[in-house]
Design a protein around this motif. Sequence first.
Motif, short mmCIF file in Angstrom:
data_model
loop_
_atom_site.label_atom_id
_atom_site.label_comp_id
_atom_site.label_asym_id
_atom_site.label_seq_id
_atom_site.Cartn_x
_atom_site.Cartn_y
_atom_site.Cartn_z
N GLN A 1 -97.46 -5.79 69.74
CA GLN A 1 -98.81 -5.91 70.28
C GLN A 1 -99.43 -4.57 70.70
O GLN A 1 -100.64 -4.47 70.83
N SER A 2 -98.63 -3.55 70.96
CA SER A 2 -99.17 -2.30 71.51
C SER A 2 -98.91 -1.11 70.61
O SER A 2 -97.81 -0.94 70.09
N LYS A 3 -99.95 -0.29 70.46
CA LYS A 3 -99.78 1.00 69.81
C LYS A 3 -99.49 2.00 70.91
O LYS A 3 -100.17 2.03 71.94
N VAL A 4 -98.46 2.83 70.70
CA VAL A 4 -98.01 3.76 71.72
C VAL A 4 -98.00 5.17 71.14
O VAL A 4 -97.53 5.38 70.03
N THR A 5 -98.51 6.12 71.92
CA THR A 5 -98.44 7.53 71.57
C THR A 5 -97.64 8.22 72.66
O THR A 5 -97.89 8.01 73.85
#
Length: 154
Positions: A39-43
């Motif tokens: 569910q989450s895009k992480v940088t």
Amino acid sequence: MKKPRELKVKPIKNGTVIDHITANKSLNVLNILGLPSDQSKVTIAMNVQSSHMGNKDIVKIEKRELASSEVDQIALIAPKATINIIRDYEIVEKGKVRLLNEIKGLLKCPNPNCITNTIEPVTGRFYVIATEPVILRCHYCERLMEEAEIESQF
């Protein structure tokens, strides 16, 4: 002489930016938050130069705002971290994590003889003795727990 191009991390439209994480602790922060997920895009930026801290890590999480219990856990790993809530590319809320004086239910005592590690239904409870580095004392057996033992639980 050619000037090197500056690489920038793309801003996020909505979500959370965790800044001023102690260098090389961002993976522990991701573990606390159960990331990465579908569910989450992480940088993640690790060991970024910081005038304030020397080196630091940064985590950007798109489309997710943190619960207060998650922020409390991050404070155990990165007591100087700041949490920025982003909406429509703007910072709408900014705050620092705060290490509570008492930690309940987040950690297990490393003492195998502690009552919290028996069949008794006793929740872990610790008092903060020091913040840099973080040192906790078990409420029940008074064993001290240092950063490495805290990190190993995340």
